[in-house]
Design an enzyme around this catalytic site. Sequence first.
Site, PDB file in Angstrom:
ATOM      1  N   ASP A 287      67.637  49.290 103.764  1.00  0.00           N
ATOM      2  CA  ASP A 287      67.771  48.773 102.408  1.00  0.00           C
ATOM      3  C   ASP A 287      67.269  47.321 102.436  1.00  0.00           C
ATOM      4  OD1 ASP A 287      68.302  48.330  99.745  1.00  0.00           O
ATOM      5  OD2 ASP A 287      70.281  49.255  99.783  1.00  0.00           O
TER       6      ASP A 287
HETATM    7  C1  BGC Z   1      69.014  48.644  96.541  1.00  0.00           C
HETATM    8  C2  BGC Z   1      68.114  49.833  96.836  1.00  0.00           C
HETATM    9  C3  BGC Z   1      66.740  49.554  96.294  1.00  0.00           C
HETATM   10  C4  BGC Z   1      66.209  48.263  96.908  1.00  0.00           C
HETATM   11  C5  BGC Z   1      64.821  47.904  96.436  1.00  0.00           C
HETATM   12  C6  BGC Z   1      68.403  47.330  97.007  1.00  0.00           C
HETATM   13  O1  BGC Z   1      69.145  46.262  96.528  1.00  0.00           O
HETATM   14  O2  BGC Z   1      70.268  48.840  97.152  1.00  0.00           O
HETATM   15  O3  BGC Z   1      68.658  50.997  96.265  1.00  0.00           O
HETATM   16  O4  BGC Z   1      65.901  50.633  96.552  1.00  0.00           O
HETATM   17  O5  BGC Z   1      67.081  47.206  96.560  1.00  0.00           O
HETATM   18  O6  BGC Z   1      64.826  47.471  95.128  1.00  0.00           O
END
Ligand code: BGC
Length: 857
Positions: free
Chosen positions: A352
């Site tokens: 993530d």
């Molecule tokens: C989120 C993810 C997301 C990523 C990219 C993170 O803060 O938890 O679900 O895909 O950001 O935007």
Amino acid sequence: MLSKLLSLSIIPFVLGGPATLAPSAATPSTPGGNVSATVAGPYSSVTTSFNSSSTSAATSATSSASANTSGASTTTGVITIPLSSYSFTPYPTPTLNPRPPVYPATDPLNPPSVSSDPQVVPDFAPAWAAAYQKAENLISDYTIEEKVNITTGVGWANGLCVGNIPPNKNFPGLCLEDSPLAVRFADYATAFPAGIQVASTWNRALMRARGLALGQEFKGKGVNIALGPMMNMGRVAQGGRNWEGFGADPFLTGESAYETILGLQNGGVQATAKHFINNEQEHFRTSESSNVDDRTQHEIYAHPFLRSVMAGVSSVMCSYNLINESYACNNDKMLNDILKREYGFQGFVQSDWSATMSTLSAVAGLDMTMPGDITFDSGNSYFGGNLTDYVNDGYISMARLDDMATRIIAAWYFLHQDEAYPATNFNAFNSNDEVNNKHVNVQADHYKLVREIDAAGTVLLKNVNGALPLNKPRNMVLIGSDARPGKFGPNEFSDQGGSDGILAMGWGSGTGYFPYLISPLEGVQERARQDGSSVFWDFDDWNTVLAGNMAYGEAVALVFTNSDSGEDYITVDGNQGDRNNLTAWHNGDDLILAVAAQNNNTIVVVNSVGPLIIEPWIEHPNITAVVWAGIQGQEAGNGIADILYGAYNPSGRLPYTIAKDIADYPAQLITDDSGNEIVPIDYTEGLFIDYRHFDQANITPRFEFGFGLSYTTFTYSNLGVTPIQSSGTDQEGLITAWKNGEASPIAEGSSTALWLHEPAFQVTFEVTNTGPVSGTEIPQLYIHFPSSASEPPSVLRGFTNVEISPKDTKQVSITLSRYDLSIWDVVAQGWRKPDGQISFSIGASSRDFRLQGNIPA
Ligand code: BGC
């Protein structure tokens, strides 16, 4: 607001743009400290221990990786990564010979058609093997730095997409883009219903169709890797991102994930199963340890990821949180042992955004770090130059680096993205970029599917006195701000962090731009025109006297209310991602009561991200109907009108329990860190989440999991259950051992093996439509394990949807696999049939059982 309004009118997509995006990334402290790791398997077999500051000389080695780095990469001083001791062969997982039709060799662009009978077990192993071959060839002349480049994002906002892998020689690089319901930050793209809405349909074909349409849109925009679906479990009813996912049951979530992934990848884009794992609340998501026992992990939280692997998912995203005190992206048990060894996952693990905590995470199973930098714009990376140094210095083996790069490139070949795949044609970070924003219209006629899912996922909770469907009412009033368009259009709030009209998305990264948004006012008015009805409205949520006056004397009073939530980096009305409570927003309860006090045909429509406590009004005698309309995307008002007027006979079913009291739920939101740097969240309820707890503790919910009414009625009859002969003989020994109560053996791919998942029993029965109109019934199969299993009283293990004309009877069939009838044996580390008689019920909900039977020995 005025400035927003101005910029909105000039630059339509500037609002909600990533310039305002600030995900609360993990913020590791300055790198430094001792690192010790026991490295096993093909990496090496030594225990290494070093002070990271002493590696600074090594880090001066040349690196072409994207980010500058210095020092080694720990956050808390000494860290020990408990590395697994099994012998790990990176790829591919040994497979059984294909056995059509149950186990056909499958290409992700040509998946098996939707079916729950038999449950098809697609075999992606040959396609993976071919992809690995190509990937190995491609990287055969790559330098260490070039391989590292494949694993390291270019850093936050340094490319066109929210995540970017740079090009390398003849490899064009990769675009990774949110979200689970739209191509985020792109125009001319559809705003689909949320995951929770499609789960509420309990309809595999619609799940698949939504995945496919999304996949086509991602491909059309030149996105290689879609950052969805999201499949966390809704353990906590207030969990901010629950609406992105598929509800509070692992089986329903698993099937929704499976169909969505088959659809997305059929469309050509790589899917990402996220967030692995136990990211069940937004508070402390980067600083909480979800403490979960092994059986609960296997049976509840990991199950949807197992189904994702079986759908051939190309990528898995590890989450921000810790699991049993080890960061998810640094978690050898979860990544190497469960995901890659036990499930035989062939694709790659990406972090993530800023969830990588160490360079040695590579050894724990992390393959790609996103967006690349340690924290946004920090200019350094745990991979990049650090990874190069660790490989050069022998701390991380070349075999492991090869495995990382091969997995990432193989996933690209697996989806045939080397064959004329569109280049990225939008800029997620700059809607004014006239060079890269090509404004490609990828919407096709997907709005029709959106509208169908909106209606099919709407749950009718109450309907008395024939209130619904509406029958040419002479006049009606629509009350509540949720009935109208947002004041300044549907993209008024950055990342949808707020709403002052119809709620059709939660907030955060799991969103997209609405091309348009049909409000209930528009949807209902258009339909009312056909009957010549008079329509009034009042959108003031706070003037309850006016609302009552408006409702007085109308043939129908429709009251609209909602409840919103999202990701932690946006706080709306004091709700930091997670909901503070389970109460209707915008004065909803009082508004409903004020209307019901004046009108004895009050119909309540709710757009909510999850359950609400509706005790203040649900039994009010003047409330004749309640429509649980969910989170619907751009066609919301049409979907609602289709249900209200009976253009679509309701067949949605609750994907979670609606309790009478928030305290009735087994797990509560934790908002107090009690002074802990790492906040412990103990999953003490174990297997007993949602309805499993209500059943076990004998708590009567307001509406149980799986509940939903129709405008017709159904009866069930003629139950039969027959064993299905195994389609091959090479696994007979395993099947006999299973029948004798032995656990499945420990092996690569052991939890996704054919003998475990092929259909083993066929349950048949008949359903008759006894009412006046055509309708779709959702028969549900619940297993009741013997007491020796220590399982919840009922667990969902099958469902289907069957459309039946009035007075007609249809035969229905649901198959069960040995896996469906197994529990996880923690000691043996395998799936085992428990001792004693396994029985089951076929029902219309988790508490409305119509037929009961026993699984034959
Ligand atoms: C989120 C993810 C997301 C990523 C990219 C993170 O803060 O938890 O679900 O895909 O950001 O935007």
